[in-house]
Write an enzyme that holds these catalytic residues in place. Structure first.
Site, mmCIF file in Angstrom:
data_model
loop_
_atom_site.group_PDB
_atom_site.id
_atom_site.type_symbol
_atom_site.label_atom_id
_atom_site.label_comp_id
_atom_site.label_asym_id
_atom_site.label_seq_id
_atom_site.Cartn_x
_atom_site.Cartn_y
_atom_site.Cartn_z
ATOM 1 N N GLY A 72 -9.142 24.698 41.463
ATOM 2 C CA GLY A 72 -8.661 25.824 42.256
ATOM 3 C C GLY A 72 -8.045 25.281 43.533
ATOM 4 N NE ARG A 361 -12.332 41.309 52.378
ATOM 5 C CZ ARG A 361 -11.807 40.293 51.718
ATOM 6 N NH1 ARG A 361 -12.597 39.413 51.135
ATOM 7 N NH2 ARG A 361 -10.511 40.156 51.633
HETATM 8 C C1 FAD Z 1 -9.541 39.180 42.846
HETATM 9 C C2 FAD Z 1 -9.716 38.264 44.016
HETATM 10 C C3 FAD Z 1 -8.771 38.242 45.033
HETATM 11 C C4 FAD Z 1 -8.923 37.416 46.138
HETATM 12 N N1 FAD Z 1 -7.979 37.434 47.130
HETATM 13 C C5 FAD Z 1 -8.132 36.604 48.198
HETATM 14 C C6 FAD Z 1 -7.146 36.586 49.232
HETATM 15 O O1 FAD Z 1 -6.160 37.295 49.201
HETATM 16 N N2 FAD Z 1 -7.339 35.733 50.253
HETATM 17 C C7 FAD Z 1 -8.421 34.911 50.352
HETATM 18 O O2 FAD Z 1 -8.532 34.150 51.305
HETATM 19 N N3 FAD Z 1 -9.347 34.907 49.363
HETATM 20 C C8 FAD Z 1 -9.234 35.721 48.306
HETATM 21 N N4 FAD Z 1 -10.181 35.722 47.318
HETATM 22 C C9 FAD Z 1 -11.217 34.686 47.327
HETATM 23 C C10 FAD Z 1 -10.608 33.372 46.834
HETATM 24 O O3 FAD Z 1 -9.693 33.628 45.796
HETATM 25 C C11 FAD Z 1 -11.630 32.381 46.328
HETATM 26 O O4 FAD Z 1 -12.699 32.300 47.218
HETATM 27 C C12 FAD Z 1 -11.008 30.999 46.209
HETATM 28 O O5 FAD Z 1 -9.821 31.055 45.462
HETATM 29 C C13 FAD Z 1 -11.964 30.010 45.601
HETATM 30 O O6 FAD Z 1 -11.281 28.817 45.424
HETATM 31 P P1 FAD Z 1 -12.033 27.512 44.929
HETATM 32 O O7 FAD Z 1 -10.991 26.464 44.796
HETATM 33 O O8 FAD Z 1 -13.198 27.249 45.804
HETATM 34 O O9 FAD Z 1 -12.619 27.910 43.498
HETATM 35 P P2 FAD Z 1 -11.905 28.471 42.168
HETATM 36 O O10 FAD Z 1 -10.502 28.862 42.381
HETATM 37 O O11 FAD Z 1 -12.842 29.483 41.620
HETATM 38 O O12 FAD Z 1 -11.859 27.230 41.214
HETATM 39 C C14 FAD Z 1 -13.023 26.733 40.599
HETATM 40 C C15 FAD Z 1 -12.625 25.562 39.750
HETATM 41 O O13 FAD Z 1 -13.804 24.901 39.330
HETATM 42 C C16 FAD Z 1 -13.767 24.676 37.945
HETATM 43 N N5 FAD Z 1 -15.150 24.664 37.473
HETATM 44 C C17 FAD Z 1 -16.155 25.510 37.810
HETATM 45 N N6 FAD Z 1 -17.285 25.151 37.205
HETATM 46 C C18 FAD Z 1 -16.994 24.069 36.474
HETATM 47 C C19 FAD Z 1 -17.751 23.233 35.620
HETATM 48 N N7 FAD Z 1 -19.053 23.446 35.423
HETATM 49 N N8 FAD Z 1 -17.108 22.224 34.995
HETATM 50 C C20 FAD Z 1 -15.787 21.983 35.197
HETATM 51 N N9 FAD Z 1 -15.036 22.730 36.014
HETATM 52 C C21 FAD Z 1 -15.630 23.761 36.633
HETATM 53 C C22 FAD Z 1 -12.915 25.767 37.372
HETATM 54 O O14 FAD Z 1 -12.372 25.369 36.146
HETATM 55 C C23 FAD Z 1 -11.870 25.915 38.479
HETATM 56 O O15 FAD Z 1 -10.850 24.960 38.264
HETATM 57 C C24 FAD Z 1 -10.052 36.579 46.225
HETATM 58 C C25 FAD Z 1 -11.014 36.597 45.227
HETATM 59 C C26 FAD Z 1 -10.860 37.460 44.146
HETATM 60 C C27 FAD Z 1 -11.956 37.523 43.133
#
Ligand code: FAD
Length: 672
Positions: A72, A361
């Site tokens: 992500g 929120r």
């Molecule tokens: C509908 C929605 C809209 C949102 N809009 C906003 C917004 O406008 N602005 C904002 O700031 N935030 C927003 N958020 C929050 C934000 O999108 C998330 O907090 C953020 O994108 C998380 O990013 P990340 O990289 O930490 O994790 P993620 O994007 O969730 O990525 C997780 C990664 O980990 C991998 N992974 C997980 N577990 C494993 C495992 N066991 N083995 C291998 N790979 C694994 C997955 O494959 C993925 O690649 C929104 C959330 C939602 C639900």
């Protein structure tokens, strides 16, 4: 709520009369401290740390290996940056492409203190808003750093070609999100996450082409390998072939996202889970503030039991949409267009005149619940209750014209129309709060290192920056801050001691971890149960929503813990997993994730029980002001609760990290 100042606690340890609701459910442990955050003036701390963190020279970096779990925004940006710096990076995700990480779903935008609108924004204001928005339960050093690097993120993304919305004159446009009075949110229509992820993905692919990053898609991390007290690798299941594989590195980074799906129904992607961080927790990484959950006020309401997913309508809609319910219960079933203006209650504008529809929120969610509990909810009845409030654009369409609204929010309106069959340009949208994000996560220090040396955690997977409530558009900011700017500058201090000794395949710690993984899979595949994994997940989610959702009470939480324990026992005895272990098997994948959700859910309830105060997204019924607002108890709870796994069926150990504010005064929040 009065805007009275309360002084910081003189002694953060609990006073003698402090009654601990969770006594007996946990063992008190030693305090934990963030030893990496430098002292001194807050605006110099990050510079100090960057300078003091040691550097591995470029030639050595080619011999230092990093595993990044997650692609992500947090993981892709980290892997790309570390690849560019010259480390040997392996990147893992469970989707078929890094580009499908849940970050792609983010709609509304990303914050940065650029002050393009000239409306008084600054690094300090973003810092202030974030600490206040998080209800004074986040660390000031981390949050200040986040505000400082926020502007760099936008520059980096623009350089990558991320198509942020622009104004007529060509400058990047901004809009407002909840809990702030300036416009600092950068956006790409309602697809900001997607556009940012394409940028990060491009950066990642560039490193793949350069040979510094290797991607492993459809590989799920199912165990962490810890050797001699250090994180040294992961065990993954190839989700297509079922092969169990082990990968080693000098350091492991978890960027595996949030665990909101413990509630079953949430706005998170269906695959989001806790397994990577929970497995690390069981190996020694503390889990911090697990009960801090964000319930987002603007989601499409639940319509019945058939649903397995809820849909967010972006918070950006609160810029122009007005939230209301009928004043009289008798009007609740009427067509909203037939309800006269004087019979509508724009309750957020009424209760919080200073912030109106843009309160944070947690507050907007709770008030929506209050309106529905009063019997003034709208929309179809589900189990005898109407759980919805209106988000109305009629006034904005009249003021700005339909075209402008279409331009700003068109894809969100289309999405709403497709899901509900109603035209939101003509009839107000109906919204209701839903689980959306978790502020809790693995405990990390200022370097983003967990309590396991060599295990770093970024993005939503860690607990670091948002306290008890995250402000809108700050998750993307944090994920990219961690990945593009923070981690690469802190992980090098740890890696400067590497490369570490090669791990033998038959190292007992490795063999034991592999055997544990295999035993779990074997159990699921051979168990002669009768109940589907999803039915357990749904029931667990109901318990969590009912007792550890928008409002928590001592009795409810105790009940939830009992219910979770007995449901978990039943799960292990009676779950039925279909298919085979050596093929693509979603039933098996989910079984592992739900097993971990059970343990997490119980810890969330214990954490919530321990915190007999209301703060941000954690609202304890026993702790509210006379007018029903959240009431914090800084004299007792100004700490991060960092939980240690003590073993199977052993009570977890609670370590407290005192929250000390030097650059900001703790106040009771007021948005009135
Ligand atoms: C509908 C929605 C809209 C949102 N809009 C906003 C917004 O406008 N602005 C904002 O700031 N935030 C927003 N958020 C929050 C934000 O999108 C998330 O907090 C953020 O994108 C998380 O990013 P990340 O990289 O930490 O994790 P993620 O994007 O969730 O990525 C997780 C990664 O980990 C991998 N992974 C997980 N577990 C494993 C495992 N066991 N083995 C291998 N790979 C694994 C997955 O494959 C993925 O690649 C929104 C959330 C939602 C639900």
């Amino acid at each position: 709520m009065p805007d009275t100042t309360t002084s910081a606690p003189s002694s953060p340890s609990a006073p003698a009369e402090f009654s601990d609701d969770a006594a007996g459910y946990y063992t008190p442990g030693d305090p934990v401290a963030d030893t990496k955050a430098p002292g001194g003036p807050i605006d110099e701390r990050w510079n100090t740390r960057q300078f003091e963190a040691r550097i591995a020279n470029p030639a050595n970096r080619r011999r230092l290996s990093v595993i990044v779990v997650g692609t992500g925004l947090a993981g892709a940006s980290a892997a790309a940056t570390l690849g560019e710096a010259g480390y040997v990076v392996k990147s893992f995700c469970y989707q078929d492409s890094p580009r499908r990480a849940h970050s792609i779903a983010a709609q509304g935008g990303i914050n940065a203190a650029k002050n393009y609108k000239g409306d008084g924004d600054s690094v300090y204001r973003l810092f202030y808003d974030t600490i206040k928005g998080g209800d004074y339960r986040s660390r000031e050093s981390n949050v200040y750093r986040l505000a400082q690097v926020s502007a760099n993120i936008i520059d980096q993304c623009v350089a990558q070609g991320v198509p942020f919305a622009r104004e007529y004159g060509g400058l990047l446009d901004n809009r407002s999100f909840g809990g702030v009075q300036v416009s600092r949110t950068f956006y790409a229509r309602g697809q900001t996450g997607q556009q940012l992820l394409i940028g990060a993905y491009q950066a990642l692919e560039r490193q793949v082409a350069a040979g510094t990053v290797k991607c492993y898609t459809r590989h799920e991390m199912v165990e962490l390998v810890v050797v001699d007290g250090r994180a040294r690798g992961i065990i993954v299941r190839d989700m297509v072939t079922g092969e169990i594989e082990t990968y080693f590195a000098d350091v492991v980074v978890l960027a595996s996202g949030g665990y909101g799906n413990v509630f079953f129904l949430s706005t998170n992607a269906m695959g989001c889970n806790v397994t990577a961080t929970w497995r690390a927790h069981r190996k020694g990484a503390y889990m911090a503030n697990p009960c801090y959950t964000q319930i987002h006020p603007t989601c499409i309401p639940v319509t019945g039991h058939h649903q397995s997913k809820l849909t967010l309508m972006s918070e950006s809609l609160r810029n122009d949409g007005r939230i209301w319910v009928p004043k009289k219960q008798a009007d609740c079933a009427k067509d909203p267009r037939e309800i006269a203006e004087e019979d509508r209650d724009y309750y957020l504008e009424r209760i919080y005149p200073a912030f109106g529809n843009l309160v944070p929120r947690d507050i907007a969610s709770r008030q929506a619940k209050n309106m529905c509990d009063e019997g003034r909810g709208v929309g179809p009845e589900v189990e005898g209750v109407r759980r919805g409030v209106y988000l109305d654009f009629a006034e904005a369409i009249e003021r700005l014209g339909r075209e402008t609204i279409e331009e700003k929010y068109g894809n969100l309106f289309d999405m709403y129309a497709r899901i509900t069959g109603e035209d939101p340009y003509a009839v107000p949208m109906r919204i209701y709060p839903a689980v959306h994000y978790v502020m809790g996560g693995l405990w990390v220090d200022y370097d983003l290192q967990s309590t396991i040396p060599g295990l770093f955690v970024t993005g939503e997977a860690n607990f670091s920056d948002h306290g008890a409530n995250r402000l809108g558009a700050s998750a993307l900011m944090q994920g990219l801050a961690d990945g593009y700017f923070v981690l690469s500058n802190t992980i090098r201090d740890y890696l400067a001691d590497g490369p570490f000794d090669k791990i033998a395949d038959d190292n007992p710690a490795v063999v034991e971890a592999q055997q544990a993984v295999q035993a779990r899979i074997d159990h699921f595949m051979t168990n002669k149960g009768t109940r589907s994994v999803d039915s357990y997940h749904r029931e667990l989610g109901n318990i969590m929503w009912e007792y550890c959702g928008m409002e928590r009470t001592e009795d409810g939480l105790r009940k939830a813990i009992d219910l979770i324990r007995s449901l978990r026992d039943d799960f292990w005895r009676n779950v039925k997993v279909l298919g085979t272990a050596d093929s693509l098997n979603q039933s098996l994948e989910r079984a592992g994730r739900v097993a971990d959700f059970f343990e997490l859910g119980e810890l969330m309830c214990i954490d919530a029980l321990n915190r007999r105060e209301s703060c941000g997204g954690h609202f304890r019924g026993e702790s509210q002001t006379e007018d029903g607002e959240a009431l914090r108890h800084d004299d007792q709870y100004a700490y991060v609760a960092a939980w240690e796994w003590a073993g199977e069926d052993e009570p977890p150990i609670l370590h407290k990290e005192d929250l000390i504010y030097t650059a900001i005064e703790m106040k009771q929040r007021s948005y009135k």
